[in-house]
Design an enzyme around this catalytic site. Structure first.
Site, short mmCIF file in Angstrom:
data_model
loop_
_atom_site.label_atom_id
_atom_site.label_comp_id
_atom_site.label_asym_id
_atom_site.label_seq_id
_atom_site.Cartn_x
_atom_site.Cartn_y
_atom_site.Cartn_z
CB CYS A 113 -0.95 0.01 1.19
SG CYS A 113 -0.18 0.03 2.81
CB CYS A 114 1.38 4.02 1.02
SG CYS A 114 1.83 5.76 1.25
CB ILE A 115 5.40 5.04 -1.46
CG1 ILE A 115 6.46 5.36 -2.53
CG2 ILE A 115 6.05 4.52 -0.18
CD1 ILE A 115 5.94 6.01 -3.78
#
Length: 217
Positions: free
Chosen positions: A135-137
């Site tokens: 998730c995210c980066i």
């Protein structure tokens, strides 16, 4: 059967380690699902330490494994001890520590490389057909380790809500298929058994990030 999940952390704190809310959300959802979890982190120095009140680097030195222990309540192991055969899936929460300590995306951008140990694990789980969730980066790790994979880091048009949209463009330039998704959604790359969601790549309320990670897990 109880699932055993390996989680890779990158420190503690959004600006130089794992994003704590994302890690907590992952842990809550896995706990509710009855999964057995073990956390891991590389035993290396952080790229730098950031004063989270000011958002500025300091001269202090900190260790990624030791900082990750703050999230793991002390129960964290050296990444070198992660045995793929003992786990059913690999989860990597986001935070700038991913881009600074698990790879060098934060300083090299498109020319980044993934830390060899991390890349080996991603390829290892993938090679034996075990699921990966990021998730995210953290999907940038998959983009480099699994060329041509499908991911989402949210939206590809920059605005106040999506300040990191350029990341999506770069992923496409690297040969990945980026799929635009909202913060409460995930993308599933069926072929590669890879699930991704944007989390705090979006300036979203924390409950929306939490909901997205519900689906991720």
């Amino acid at each position: 059967m109880v699932k055993c999940i390996a989680i890779v952390l990158s420190g503690c704190g959004v600006y130089d380690g794992t994003e704590i809310h994302e890690a907590s959300a992952v842990l809550v959802h896995l706990s509710r699902a009855g999964a057995k979890v073990q956390m891991f982190a590389p035993d290396v120095d952080q790229m730098h330490v950031v004063n989270h009140c000011e958002g500025k680097p300091t001269a202090e030195k900190r260790n990624v494994l030791q900082e990750s222990a703050r999230i793991a309540r002390g129960d964290v192991s050296d990444l070198t001890k992660l045995d793929i055969t003992a786990f059913d899936a690999l989860v990597i929460p986001g935070g700038f520590g991913v881009a600074k300590n698990l790879c060098d995306w934060a300083v090299k951008g498109k020319e980044y490389t993934v830390q060899p140990q991390v890349e080996k694990l991603i390829k290892g789980f993938h090679g034996v057909g075990k699921p990966l969730a990021m998730c995210c980066i953290s999907p940038v790790l998959a983009a480099r380790a699994l060329p041509g994979c499908e991911i989402t880091v949210g939206q590809d048009s920059e605005c106040e809500r999506w300040p990191y949209a350029q990341t999506a463009t770069t992923m496409t330039e690297l040969g990945c298929k980026h799929v635009n998704k909202n913060v409460g959604e995930v993308h599933v790359d069926v072929k590669n058994k890879l699930v991704t969601t944007s989390a705090f790549m979006c300036n979203a309320p924390i409950h929306e990030v939490f909901d997205g990670e519900t689906i991720l897990i």
